[in-house]
Design a protein around this motif. Sequence first.
Motif, PDB file in Angstrom:
ATOM      1  N   ILE A 166       0.859  -1.282   0.028  1.00  0.00           N
ATOM      2  CA  ILE A 166      -0.074  -0.039   0.055  1.00  0.00           C
ATOM      3  C   ILE A 166       0.754   1.376  -0.009  1.00  0.00           C
ATOM      4  CG2 ILE A 166      -1.845   1.078   1.332  1.00  0.00           C
ATOM      5  CD1 ILE A 166      -2.809  -1.562   2.443  1.00  0.00           C
TER       6      ILE A 166
ATOM      7  N   LEU B 233       4.389  -2.322   3.373  1.00  0.00           N
ATOM      8  CA  LEU B 233       4.183  -3.743   2.981  1.00  0.00           C
ATOM      9  C   LEU B 233       3.236  -4.426   4.037  1.00  0.00           C
ATOM     10  CD1 LEU B 233       8.200  -4.178   1.729  1.00  0.00           C
ATOM     11  CD2 LEU B 233       6.068  -4.061   0.308  1.00  0.00           C
ATOM     12  N   CYS B 234       2.477  -5.338   3.441  1.00  0.00           N
ATOM     13  CA  CYS B 234       1.258  -5.873   4.430  1.00  0.00           C
ATOM     14  C   CYS B 234       0.980  -7.057   3.950  1.00  0.00           C
ATOM     15  CB  CYS B 234       0.185  -5.069   4.149  1.00  0.00           C
ATOM     16  SG  CYS B 234      -0.093  -3.449   4.614  1.00  0.00           S
ATOM     17  N   GLU B 235       0.417  -7.711   5.115  1.00  0.00           N
ATOM     18  CA  GLU B 235      -0.165  -8.861   4.598  1.00  0.00           C
ATOM     19  C   GLU B 235      -1.846  -8.995   5.215  1.00  0.00           C
ATOM     20  OE1 GLU B 235       1.556 -12.004   6.910  1.00  0.00           O
ATOM     21  OE2 GLU B 235       0.474 -11.770   8.837  1.00  0.00           O
ATOM     22  N   VAL B 236      -2.749  -9.570   4.779  1.00  0.00           N
ATOM     23  CA  VAL B 236      -4.146  -9.060   5.080  1.00  0.00           C
ATOM     24  C   VAL B 236      -4.456 -10.228   6.260  1.00  0.00           C
ATOM     25  CG1 VAL B 236      -6.624  -9.658   4.252  1.00  0.00           C
ATOM     26  CG2 VAL B 236      -4.758  -9.183   2.533  1.00  0.00           C
ATOM     27  N   SER B 237      -5.059  -9.302   7.448  1.00  0.00           N
ATOM     28  CA  SER B 237      -5.411 -10.043   8.502  1.00  0.00           C
ATOM     29  C   SER B 237      -6.828 -10.595   8.483  1.00  0.00           C
ATOM     30  CB  SER B 237      -5.249  -8.903   9.837  1.00  0.00           C
ATOM     31  OG  SER B 237      -4.063  -8.738   9.854  1.00  0.00           O
ATOM     32  N   ASP B 238      -7.770  -9.860   7.943  1.00  0.00           N
ATOM     33  CA  ASP B 238      -9.073 -10.229   7.757  1.00  0.00           C
ATOM     34  C   ASP B 238      -9.605  -9.484   6.806  1.00  0.00           C
ATOM     35  OD1 ASP B 238     -11.146 -11.927   8.182  1.00  0.00           O
ATOM     36  OD2 ASP B 238     -11.836 -11.226  10.288  1.00  0.00           O
ATOM     37  N   ALA B 239     -10.548 -10.140   5.771  1.00  0.00           N
ATOM     38  CA  ALA B 239     -11.423  -9.465   4.936  1.00  0.00           C
ATOM     39  C   ALA B 239     -12.975  -9.704   5.377  1.00  0.00           C
ATOM     40  CB  ALA B 239     -11.162  -9.982   3.553  1.00  0.00           C
ATOM     41  N   ILE B 240     -13.509  -8.646   5.666  1.00  0.00           N
ATOM     42  CA  ILE B 240     -15.068  -8.675   6.287  1.00  0.00           C
ATOM     43  C   ILE B 240     -15.939  -8.188   5.386  1.00  0.00           C
ATOM     44  CG2 ILE B 240     -16.597  -8.062   8.116  1.00  0.00           C
ATOM     45  CD1 ILE B 240     -13.068  -7.851   9.063  1.00  0.00           C
TER      46      ILE B 240
ATOM     47  N   VAL C 272      -5.363  -4.486  15.438  1.00  0.00           N
ATOM     48  CA  VAL C 272      -6.011  -5.441  14.466  1.00  0.00           C
ATOM     49  C   VAL C 272      -6.901  -6.004  14.908  1.00  0.00           C
ATOM     50  CG1 VAL C 272      -5.555  -7.640  13.170  1.00  0.00           C
ATOM     51  CG2 VAL C 272      -3.653  -5.987  13.208  1.00  0.00           C
TER      52      VAL C 272
ATOM     53  N   ILE D  98     -10.976  -5.641  13.664  1.00  0.00           N
ATOM     54  CA  ILE D  98     -11.554  -6.630  13.216  1.00  0.00           C
ATOM     55  C   ILE D  98     -12.790  -7.124  13.958  1.00  0.00           C
ATOM     56  CG2 ILE D  98     -11.623  -9.518  12.971  1.00  0.00           C
ATOM     57  CD1 ILE D  98      -8.678  -9.432  12.421  1.00  0.00           C
TER      58      ILE D  98
ATOM     59  N   ILE E  20      -8.623  -5.664   6.513  1.00  0.00           N
ATOM     60  CA  ILE E  20      -7.671  -5.395   7.782  1.00  0.00           C
ATOM     61  C   ILE E  20      -6.311  -5.730   7.360  1.00  0.00           C
ATOM     62  CG2 ILE E  20      -7.253  -4.899  10.269  1.00  0.00           C
ATOM     63  CD1 ILE E  20      -9.972  -3.972   9.253  1.00  0.00           C
ATOM     64  N   HIS E  21      -5.273  -4.795   7.201  1.00  0.00           N
ATOM     65  CA  HIS E  21      -4.035  -5.299   6.819  1.00  0.00           C
ATOM     66  C   HIS E  21      -2.959  -4.940   8.131  1.00  0.00           C
ATOM     67  CE1 HIS E  21      -6.090  -4.621   3.265  1.00  0.00           C
ATOM     68  NE2 HIS E  21      -4.985  -5.168   2.369  1.00  0.00           N
ATOM     69  N   ARG E  22      -2.108  -5.698   8.401  1.00  0.00           N
ATOM     70  CA  ARG E  22      -0.754  -5.624   9.437  1.00  0.00           C
ATOM     71  C   ARG E  22       0.367  -5.297   8.164  1.00  0.00           C
ATOM     72  NH1 ARG E  22       2.430  -9.806   9.831  1.00  0.00           N
ATOM     73  NH2 ARG E  22       3.257  -8.579  11.517  1.00  0.00           N
TER      74      ARG E  22
END
Lengths: 107, 107
Positions: free
Chosen positions: A14, A97-104, B28, B32, B50-52
Amino acid sequence: MSTIEKGRDVLTLINVFTVAPQKQQELVNVLIEASRATMRHLPGFVSANIHRSLDGKKVVNYAQWKSMADFEAMQKNPEAMPHMKAAAALAQFEPILCEVSDAIKVE
Amino acid sequence: MSTIEKGRDVLTLINVFTVAPQKQQELVNVLIEASRATMRHLPGFVSANIHRSLDGKKVVNYAQWKSMADFEAMQKNPEAMPHMKAAAALAQFEPILCEVSDAIKVE
Protein backbone atom coordinates in the motif's frame (compact mmCIF):
# COMPACT_ATOMS: atom_id res chain seq x y z
CA MET A 1 -11.37 -6.58 -10.98
CA SER A 2 -8.85 -7.23 -8.20
CA THR A 3 -9.58 -9.24 -5.08
CA ILE A 4 -8.59 -9.07 -1.39
CA GLU A 5 -8.59 -12.29 0.59
CA LYS A 6 -7.41 -13.47 3.97
CA GLY A 7 -4.86 -16.30 3.86
CA ARG A 8 -3.95 -15.78 0.22
CA ASP A 9 -0.24 -16.10 -0.37
CA VAL A 10 0.35 -12.58 -1.67
CA LEU A 11 2.42 -9.55 -0.63
CA THR A 12 0.38 -6.35 -0.47
CA LEU A 13 2.08 -3.00 -1.05
CA ILE A 14 0.00 0.00 0.00
CA ASN A 15 1.87 3.02 -1.31
CA VAL A 16 0.51 6.36 -0.07
CA PHE A 17 1.62 9.35 -2.17
CA THR A 18 1.26 12.91 -0.85
CA VAL A 19 0.92 15.26 -3.80
CA ALA A 20 0.04 18.86 -4.65
CA PRO A 21 -3.59 18.83 -5.83
CA GLN A 22 -2.64 20.35 -9.19
CA LYS A 23 -0.32 17.37 -9.79
CA GLN A 24 -2.67 14.63 -8.58
CA GLN A 25 -4.02 13.68 -12.01
CA GLU A 26 -0.52 13.64 -13.52
CA LEU A 27 0.63 11.26 -10.79
CA VAL A 28 -2.42 9.04 -11.34
CA ASN A 29 -1.53 8.92 -15.05
CA VAL A 30 2.13 8.06 -14.34
CA LEU A 31 1.12 5.17 -12.05
CA ILE A 32 -1.47 3.80 -14.48
CA GLU A 33 1.03 3.97 -17.35
CA ALA A 34 3.73 2.31 -15.22
CA SER A 35 1.37 -0.50 -14.26
CA ARG A 36 0.01 -1.08 -17.77
CA ALA A 37 3.22 -0.68 -19.76
CA THR A 38 5.73 -2.31 -17.42
CA MET A 39 4.67 -3.70 -14.04
CA ARG A 40 1.99 -6.07 -15.29
CA HIS A 41 4.58 -7.84 -17.45
CA LEU A 42 7.06 -8.44 -14.62
CA PRO A 43 7.30 -11.80 -12.84
CA GLY A 44 5.06 -12.06 -9.78
CA PHE A 45 2.83 -9.07 -10.55
CA VAL A 46 -0.76 -9.70 -9.39
CA SER A 47 -2.49 -6.31 -9.51
CA ALA A 48 -2.11 -2.54 -9.12
CA ASN A 49 -5.10 -0.47 -8.05
CA ILE A 50 -4.66 3.28 -8.35
CA HIS A 51 -6.83 5.49 -6.13
CA ARG A 52 -7.22 9.27 -6.06
CA SER A 53 -8.30 10.97 -2.84
CA LEU A 54 -11.38 13.14 -3.05
CA ASP A 55 -9.51 16.08 -1.43
CA GLY A 56 -6.86 16.03 -4.19
CA LYS A 57 -3.94 15.60 -1.80
CA LYS A 58 -3.24 11.86 -1.96
CA VAL A 59 -2.87 9.04 -4.43
CA VAL A 60 -2.80 5.46 -3.16
CA ASN A 61 -1.54 2.44 -5.08
CA TYR A 62 -2.91 -0.79 -3.59
CA ALA A 63 -0.64 -3.33 -5.28
CA GLN A 64 -0.23 -7.09 -4.96
CA TRP A 65 2.83 -9.21 -5.73
CA LYS A 66 3.20 -12.96 -5.48
CA SER A 67 6.17 -12.71 -3.12
CA MET A 68 8.66 -10.37 -1.48
CA ALA A 69 11.34 -11.70 -3.87
CA ASP A 70 9.23 -10.64 -6.87
CA PHE A 71 8.65 -7.21 -5.35
CA GLU A 72 12.36 -6.71 -4.63
CA ALA A 73 13.30 -7.86 -8.14
CA MET A 74 10.88 -5.28 -9.57
CA GLN A 75 12.57 -2.51 -7.59
CA LYS A 76 15.89 -3.38 -9.24
CA ASN A 77 14.43 -3.85 -12.71
CA PRO A 78 15.80 -1.28 -15.20
CA GLU A 79 12.42 -1.06 -16.95
CA ALA A 80 10.61 -0.24 -13.71
CA MET A 81 13.07 2.38 -12.46
CA PRO A 82 12.13 5.28 -14.78
CA HIS A 83 8.46 4.90 -13.76
CA MET A 84 9.35 4.95 -10.07
CA LYS A 85 11.55 8.01 -10.58
CA ALA A 86 8.77 9.81 -12.45
CA ALA A 87 6.37 9.15 -9.56
CA ALA A 88 8.96 10.17 -6.97
CA ALA A 89 9.53 13.48 -8.82
CA LEU A 90 5.83 14.35 -8.41
CA ALA A 91 5.15 13.36 -4.80
CA GLN A 92 6.40 12.10 -1.48
CA PHE A 93 5.51 8.49 -0.85
CA GLU A 94 5.27 6.05 2.02
CA PRO A 95 5.27 2.38 0.98
CA ILE A 96 3.66 -0.03 3.48
CA LEU A 97 4.32 -3.75 2.98
CA CYS A 98 1.42 -5.74 4.41
CA GLU A 99 -0.44 -8.96 4.77
CA VAL A 100 -4.22 -9.27 5.02
CA SER A 101 -5.32 -10.01 8.60
CA ASP A 102 -9.02 -10.26 7.73
CA ALA A 103 -11.47 -9.40 4.94
CA ILE A 104 -15.01 -8.76 6.16
CA LYS A 105 -17.85 -8.41 3.67
CA VAL A 106 -21.45 -7.41 4.06
CA GLU A 107 -23.58 -10.46 4.81
CA MET B 1 -13.23 -12.04 -0.68
CA SER B 2 -13.50 -8.30 -1.41
CA THR B 3 -13.14 -6.77 -4.85
CA ILE B 4 -11.64 -3.57 -6.29
CA GLU B 5 -13.06 -2.28 -9.54
CA LYS B 6 -12.81 0.85 -11.65
CA GLY B 7 -16.10 2.65 -12.22
CA ARG B 8 -17.92 0.89 -9.41
CA ASP B 9 -20.14 3.25 -7.45
CA VAL B 10 -18.43 2.86 -4.09
CA LEU B 11 -16.61 5.13 -1.62
CA THR B 12 -13.22 3.76 -0.58
CA LEU B 13 -11.80 4.67 2.83
CA ILE B 14 -8.11 3.84 3.23
CA ASN B 15 -7.35 4.39 6.90
CA VAL B 16 -3.64 4.23 7.77
CA PHE B 17 -2.95 3.69 11.49
CA THR B 18 0.50 4.32 12.95
CA VAL B 19 0.97 2.12 16.00
CA ALA B 20 3.60 0.93 18.44
CA PRO B 21 4.64 -2.57 17.29
CA GLN B 22 3.69 -4.09 20.65
CA LYS B 23 0.13 -2.80 20.14
CA GLN B 24 -0.25 -3.75 16.46
CA GLN B 25 -2.03 -7.06 17.08
CA GLU B 26 -4.38 -5.48 19.62
CA LEU B 27 -5.33 -2.81 17.07
CA VAL B 28 -5.89 -5.46 14.39
CA ASN B 29 -8.19 -7.28 16.82
CA VAL B 30 -10.13 -4.09 17.65
CA LEU B 31 -10.69 -3.34 13.94
CA ILE B 32 -11.75 -6.89 13.11
CA GLU B 33 -14.17 -6.96 16.04
CA ALA B 34 -15.57 -3.54 15.09
CA SER B 35 -16.13 -4.68 11.50
CA ARG B 36 -17.65 -8.05 12.40
CA ALA B 37 -19.81 -6.99 15.35
CA THR B 38 -21.01 -3.58 14.20
CA MET B 39 -19.87 -2.11 10.86
CA ARG B 40 -21.05 -4.97 8.65
CA HIS B 41 -24.60 -4.51 9.95
CA LEU B 42 -24.78 -0.77 9.20
CA PRO B 43 -26.51 0.57 6.07
CA GLY B 44 -24.18 0.94 3.10
CA PHE B 45 -21.32 -1.21 4.43
CA VAL B 46 -19.61 -3.10 1.60
CA SER B 47 -16.35 -4.43 3.07
CA ALA B 48 -13.54 -3.85 5.56
CA ASN B 49 -10.11 -5.33 4.87
CA ILE B 50 -7.68 -5.19 7.76
CA HIS B 51 -3.96 -5.29 6.95
CA ARG B 52 -0.94 -5.49 9.24
CA SER B 53 2.39 -4.13 8.05
CA LEU B 54 5.32 -6.54 8.11
CA ASP B 55 7.45 -4.04 10.08
CA GLY B 56 4.85 -3.94 12.89
CA LYS B 57 4.38 -0.15 12.71
CA LYS B 58 1.21 0.23 10.65
CA VAL B 59 -2.28 -1.17 10.33
CA VAL B 60 -4.35 -0.31 7.25
CA ASN B 61 -8.09 -0.68 6.93
CA TYR B 62 -9.15 -0.73 3.27
CA ALA B 63 -12.90 -0.20 3.62
CA GLN B 64 -15.72 0.28 1.14
CA TRP B 65 -19.05 2.03 1.65
CA LYS B 66 -21.88 2.41 -0.82
CA SER B 67 -21.89 6.21 -0.50
CA MET B 68 -20.47 9.20 1.37
CA ALA B 69 -23.83 9.57 3.12
CA ASP B 70 -23.58 6.00 4.46
CA PHE B 71 -20.01 6.62 5.64
CA GLU B 72 -20.98 9.85 7.40
CA ALA B 73 -23.98 8.21 9.04
CA MET B 74 -21.68 5.47 10.38
CA GLN B 75 -19.41 8.09 11.96
CA LYS B 76 -22.38 9.44 13.92
CA ASN B 77 -23.77 6.02 14.83
CA PRO B 78 -23.68 5.42 18.61
CA GLU B 79 -22.86 1.72 18.08
CA ALA B 80 -19.84 2.56 15.92
CA MET B 81 -18.39 5.25 18.20
CA PRO B 82 -16.94 3.02 20.97
CA HIS B 83 -15.07 0.97 18.34
CA MET B 84 -13.62 4.11 16.76
CA LYS B 85 -12.59 5.42 20.18
CA ALA B 86 -10.91 2.12 21.05
CA ALA B 87 -8.90 2.26 17.81
CA ALA B 88 -8.02 5.94 18.34
CA ALA B 89 -6.74 5.13 21.85
CA LEU B 90 -4.22 2.68 20.38
CA ALA B 91 -2.87 4.57 17.38
CA GLN B 92 -2.73 7.71 15.30
CA PHE B 93 -4.70 7.45 12.09
CA GLU B 94 -5.00 9.17 8.73
CA PRO B 95 -8.23 8.43 6.87
CA ILE B 96 -8.07 8.88 3.08
CA LEU B 97 -11.37 9.01 1.20
CA CYS B 98 -10.84 7.79 -2.37
CA GLU B 99 -12.22 6.62 -5.63
CA VAL B 100 -10.62 3.98 -7.85
CA SER B 101 -8.90 5.53 -10.89
CA ASP B 102 -7.85 2.20 -12.39
CA ALA B 103 -7.47 -1.47 -11.46
CA ILE B 104 -4.79 -3.29 -13.46
CA LYS B 105 -4.47 -7.06 -13.22
CA VAL B 106 -1.90 -9.47 -14.56
CA GLU B 107 -2.82 -10.58 -18.07
